[in-house]
Scaffold this motif. Structure first.
Motif, PDB file in Angstrom:
ATOM      1  N   THR A 193      48.250   5.861  38.960  1.00  0.00           N
ATOM      2  CA  THR A 193      47.131   6.753  39.290  1.00  0.00           C
ATOM      3  C   THR A 193      45.774   6.129  38.982  1.00  0.00           C
ATOM      4  O   THR A 193      44.744   6.594  39.484  1.00  0.00           O
ATOM      5  CB  THR A 193      47.249   8.078  38.520  1.00  0.00           C
ATOM      6  N   SER A 194      45.763   5.057  38.188  1.00  0.00           N
ATOM      7  CA  SER A 194      44.487   4.403  37.873  1.00  0.00           C
ATOM      8  C   SER A 194      44.171   3.259  38.842  1.00  0.00           C
ATOM      9  O   SER A 194      43.080   2.683  38.783  1.00  0.00           O
ATOM     10  CB  SER A 194      44.505   3.854  36.448  1.00  0.00           C
ATOM     11  N   ALA A 195      45.129   2.924  39.734  1.00  0.00           N
ATOM     12  CA  ALA A 195      44.892   1.845  40.701  1.00  0.00           C
ATOM     13  C   ALA A 195      43.779   2.262  41.652  1.00  0.00           C
ATOM     14  O   ALA A 195      43.831   3.327  42.267  1.00  0.00           O
ATOM     15  CB  ALA A 195      46.174   1.546  41.470  1.00  0.00           C
ATOM     16  N   ALA A 220      41.424   7.789  42.379  1.00  0.00           N
ATOM     17  CA  ALA A 220      40.759   6.587  41.865  1.00  0.00           C
ATOM     18  C   ALA A 220      40.229   5.763  43.026  1.00  0.00           C
ATOM     19  O   ALA A 220      40.851   4.802  43.474  1.00  0.00           O
ATOM     20  CB  ALA A 220      41.723   5.769  41.010  1.00  0.00           C
ATOM     21  N   TRP A 221      39.072   6.147  43.545  1.00  0.00           N
ATOM     22  CA  TRP A 221      38.496   5.435  44.679  1.00  0.00           C
ATOM     23  C   TRP A 221      36.981   5.488  44.626  1.00  0.00           C
ATOM     24  O   TRP A 221      36.391   6.346  43.953  1.00  0.00           O
ATOM     25  CB  TRP A 221      38.982   6.012  46.020  1.00  0.00           C
ATOM     26  N   THR A 222      36.359   4.553  45.310  1.00  0.00           N
ATOM     27  CA  THR A 222      34.919   4.608  45.573  1.00  0.00           C
ATOM     28  C   THR A 222      34.715   4.366  47.059  1.00  0.00           C
ATOM     29  O   THR A 222      35.498   3.658  47.704  1.00  0.00           O
ATOM     30  CB  THR A 222      34.150   3.540  44.774  1.00  0.00           C
ATOM     31  N   ALA A 223      33.661   4.946  47.604  1.00  0.00           N
ATOM     32  CA  ALA A 223      33.373   4.799  49.029  1.00  0.00           C
ATOM     33  C   ALA A 223      31.904   4.466  49.216  1.00  0.00           C
ATOM     34  O   ALA A 223      31.032   5.065  48.574  1.00  0.00           O
ATOM     35  CB  ALA A 223      33.729   6.080  49.782  1.00  0.00           C
ATOM     36  N   GLY A 251      39.825  -3.284  42.211  1.00  0.00           N
ATOM     37  CA  GLY A 251      40.882  -2.450  42.761  1.00  0.00           C
ATOM     38  C   GLY A 251      42.007  -3.264  43.353  1.00  0.00           C
ATOM     39  O   GLY A 251      42.010  -4.500  43.323  1.00  0.00           O
ATOM     40  N   VAL A 252      42.970  -2.556  43.935  1.00  0.00           N
ATOM     41  CA  VAL A 252      44.117  -3.210  44.564  1.00  0.00           C
ATOM     42  C   VAL A 252      44.060  -3.104  46.077  1.00  0.00           C
ATOM     43  O   VAL A 252      44.851  -3.748  46.775  1.00  0.00           O
ATOM     44  CB  VAL A 252      45.447  -2.602  44.061  1.00  0.00           C
ATOM     45  N   ALA A 253      43.124  -2.290  46.605  1.00  0.00           N
ATOM     46  CA  ALA A 253      43.067  -2.096  48.061  1.00  0.00           C
ATOM     47  C   ALA A 253      41.622  -1.934  48.510  1.00  0.00           C
ATOM     48  O   ALA A 253      40.815  -1.279  47.841  1.00  0.00           O
ATOM     49  CB  ALA A 253      43.882  -0.868  48.463  1.00  0.00           C
ATOM     50  N   GLN A 254      41.320  -2.536  49.629  1.00  0.00           N
ATOM     51  CA  GLN A 254      40.021  -2.426  50.262  1.00  0.00           C
ATOM     52  C   GLN A 254      40.241  -1.874  51.665  1.00  0.00           C
ATOM     53  O   GLN A 254      40.930  -2.484  52.471  1.00  0.00           O
ATOM     54  CB  GLN A 254      39.380  -3.816  50.350  1.00  0.00           C
ATOM     55  N   LEU A 255      39.672  -0.703  51.957  1.00  0.00           N
ATOM     56  CA  LEU A 255      39.886  -0.042  53.234  1.00  0.00           C
ATOM     57  C   LEU A 255      38.636  -0.129  54.089  1.00  0.00           C
ATOM     58  O   LEU A 255      37.505   0.057  53.589  1.00  0.00           O
ATOM     59  CB  LEU A 255      40.259   1.435  53.038  1.00  0.00           C
ATOM     60  N   TYR A 256      38.844  -0.372  55.387  1.00  0.00           N
ATOM     61  CA  TYR A 256      37.750  -0.413  56.343  1.00  0.00           C
ATOM     62  C   TYR A 256      37.997   0.647  57.405  1.00  0.00           C
ATOM     63  O   TYR A 256      39.026   0.626  58.099  1.00  0.00           O
ATOM     64  CB  TYR A 256      37.659  -1.796  56.992  1.00  0.00           C
ATOM     65  N   ILE A 257      37.053   1.578  57.534  1.00  0.00           N
ATOM     66  CA  ILE A 257      37.160   2.623  58.541  1.00  0.00           C
ATOM     67  C   ILE A 257      35.775   2.866  59.131  1.00  0.00           C
ATOM     68  O   ILE A 257      34.767   2.374  58.612  1.00  0.00           O
ATOM     69  CB  ILE A 257      37.724   3.939  57.968  1.00  0.00           C
TER      70      ILE A 257
END
Length: 695
Positions: free
Chosen positions: A160-162, A192-195, A232-238
């Protein structure tokens, strides 16, 4: 005839007909014998002579269709049905070959009137059963919005902290779309995200930017601003307007933290009116990740996620997301595919769309469907290139122009009328005839016309004629010639095809020059222009391999005219590097003398990690099975089933899996119906493909 001595049977029927020329049943039986001997034109004439009988007219239509003359076949069956409206064999044949729509309207109307009462009785008896079957087994795609919740599989357990960082491209967007995306993020179960929203000054000054004051995980910046990476462990592009399902971040984090370098997901489209539930429609379901599809689609995935060490933080629109996935696929590692519609592309509410426009008004779609066609030219540092085809889907092919010699192997038994134009078409359409050699393997031809043709062809440069005076074994013939030659590229071809593509050999060299490709198959057309082969599908209907066929006009998923990875391709025209053919052990002559040898080789290529590529950039006419006929009697079908059983015993469940098609599609109606209740099949697909990374 039961002994299979068709020549003797033909002689006896000719004698009988000389005594009783009025016996139409003898004309029909004579036609059967001639057909089995491969003397198609004479068989057609014999059936035509017997067209005064229902049996003669039926077989005339059947052989015309099997010979590629679909319209001629329908004409014969139409005459038969005008005379005998309840001729079951003709009615079933029209359905089996998909030709009922070609019947004259007057004939169709008459048949409807003739069968009206019978049809009503049958429809009444079956309607309740059909409704139950549709409810229990599959759902029409038009009901997607209702069944969509059933497609959302439970998300994996993750730390949950990822952390995940989401970069939202809003440079050409509007506040309503930005708001929709941010609210969907706030609603995600993983917190656990930033945008970061990269947007114009108008959006950064709009009230939508106040969401950054309310939720500190959100930030707004102008284009060109330097972004701070998160650990983090993931970088999302949208893009703004893409909304995420509540479990989207959990799925992506679970996948990138343990398995893949990057991933995409299925998606759909949505519209949200204030007084009704959000409506989702037009799902975009995919099989395993396919680089060739990615490079030629006009709508790249709206959600792309990567490990943070593989990409910088600049915003990425659809074209840039395409480039990122392609680059990672060719360099850093596997790209996974989550077969769940975790992203939705927004359309503005109906009332907003209907409102009057004021100057530069709001866009209707957050991302315009079909709005991002690829640009022709080299891609991925020249490793591949995109070739434009006006009016058709662009092609992908290797970026290197090869100079390898090509050896085409053509087994034949008579059929000189097909072999000669086949050979001429290959040579006439070749780019480098000096690097093209043909080996024609004569397997016990009997006709004088064939002997004359082979003698004439054998005197030409670049053509070798060899004899194979043993029982027919397609695999053994091709293996023997391949072993006795040295060209770097091998093509296995039937004698009943005709090349249509200029410079086909140049295109083949480029495709076989790709390190990820093991086998290349072509697009085969019936003489009427409809598609006879566009790769094969596995695990559908009864589970046996099937050609993907149809008409371009009906191809709603743009599969028939697109370069793409497939489970298998036909040996009617198949290209492979010699090194790959030898590594795979060639064709299995012991188990597959007639059929499934091509499928077996394709399965072997995929088993060692090589791609089987269907390429409509190489196109031929195929006068299917003129040499050895169709599987249309017990003797042939029994043999075919035996070879199919051997294929299953050799490959097991791999023969039944179709990794390149979404597991949600119903096997009996792919691309049209969804089986939302078959989560077991989707989970099996995830396991067997390593979450869409292995085809």
């Amino acid at each position: 005839m039961e002994k299979g001595d068709w020549a003797e049977a033909s002689r006896l029927f000719e004698h009988a007909l000389s005594l009783r020329p009025d016996r139409v049943e003898l004309q029909v039986q004579h036609g059967h014998a001639l057909k089995e001997m491969g003397r198609t034109d004479e068989a057609l004439a014999s059936y035509a002579s017997a067209s005064g009988s229902d049996d003669g007219l039926y077989h005339l239509g059947l052989l015309r269709v099997q010979s590629g003359d679909r319209y001629g076949g329908v004409e014969a069956w139409a005459r038969l049905l005008e005379r005998t409206p309840d001729h079951d064999a003709a009615l079933l044949a029209l359905t089996r070959y998909g030709l009922a729509h070609l019947l004259p309207r007057t004939t169709m109307n008459r048949l409807r009137m003739e069968h009206k009462d019978s049809l009503l009785r049958h429809i009444g008896a079956l309607s309740s059963l059909v409704k139950r079957a549709q409810t229990l087994l599959q759902e029409d795609i038009s009901r997607y919005d209702e069944i969509r919740p059933n497609l959302m599989l439970p998300a994996p357990e993750v730390d949950t902290s990822a952390r995940a960082q989401i970069i939202i491209d809003a440079g050409q967007s509007q506040p309503a779309f930005v708001r929709a995306t941010l609210l969907s993020l706030i609603g995600c179960t993983h917190s656990a995200w930033t945008a970061v929203v990269v947007a114009s000054s108008e959006i950064c000054d709009h009230p939508v930017a106040s969401l950054a004051d309310i939720d500190t995980r959100i930030g707004f910046v102008l284009p060109g601003a330097e972004l701070e990476p998160s650990q983090g462990v993931a970088q999302l592009y949208i893009s703004a307007g893409t909304t995420l399902h509540a479990d989207a971040l959990t799925w992506v984090i679970g996948l990138l933290s343990t398995q893949a370098a990057a991933c995409m997901t299925d998606w759909d489209y949505c519209v949200a009116n204030w007084d009704e539930p959000v409506r989702h429609f037009d799902p975009q379901f995919h099989g395993v990740f396919d680089l060739d599809w990615l490079l030629t689609t006009d709508f790249p995935p709206p959600l792309v996620a990567v490990r943070p060490d593989l990409a910088d933080l600049r915003p990425r629109g659809p074209e840039q997301r395409r480039e990122l996935l392609a680059s990672i696929s060719m360099s850093a590692g596997d790209v996974a595919h989550i077969p769940i519609p975790l992203a939705s592309v927004s359309r503005i509410p109906g009332r907003a769309e209907a409102a009057r426009q004021l100057g530069q008004d709001a866009l209707i779609w957050s991302l315009q469907p079909a709005g991002f066609p690829p640009v022709a030219g080299p891609v991925i540092h020249g490793k591949l290139q995109i070739v434009d085809r006006p009016g058709r889907t662009p092609l992908t092919c290797g970026g290197k122009e090869g100079k390898e010699a090509v050896r085409v192997i053509i087994p034949t038994r008579d059929c000189a009328d097909l072999l000669e134009p086949m050979v001429e078409s290959l040579i006439a359409h070749a780019d480098k005839t000096d690097l093209l050699r043909l080996t024609i393997v004569d397997n016990r031809s009997q006709e004088e016309a064939t002997a004359r043709l082979l003698s004439r062809l054998g005197r030409k440069d670049g053509i070798d004629i060899v004899s194979f005076d043993r029982p027919f074994n397609w695999s053994e013939i091709n293996n023997a010639v391949a072993e006795g030659t040295s060209e770097e590229l091998l093509v296995f071809a039937n004698n009943d095809v005709a090349m249509l593509t200029p410079r086909w050999d140049r295109h083949l060299r480029a495709q076989l020059g790709r390190s990820d490709v093991g086998i290349v198959g072509s697009r085969l057309l019936y003489p009427d222009g409809s598609v006879q082969h566009a790769g094969m599908l596995m695990g559908l209907a009864d589970g046996s391999p099937r050609h993907e066929t149809g008409k371009d006009a009906d191809d709603i998923t743009s599969r028939l005219d697109r370069v793409r990875a497939v489970p298998a391709v036909t040996g009617a025209f198949m290209g492979v590097r010699r090194e790959v053919f030898q590594r795979l052990g060639g064709f299995d002559a012991g188990q597959f003398a007639i059929a499934y040898n091509d499928v077996d080789l394709c399965l072997a290529a995929r088993a060692v990690g090589l791609k089987v590529l269907y390429d409509p950039g190489i196109e031929l006419i195929h006068y299917e099975s003129r040499t050895r006929g169709f599987n249309d009697n017990r003797l042939k079908i029994a043999w075919d089933q035996g070879e199919l059983r051997s294929l299953y015993e050799k490959w097991g469940e791999a023969l039944l899996r179709n990794p390149h098609v979404s597991p949600w599609w119903t096997p009996t109606a792919p691309f049209m119906s969804i089986e939302a209740g078959r989560r077991d099949r989707v989970l099996d697909w995830m396991t067997s493909t390593a979450m869409g990374r292995q085809g």
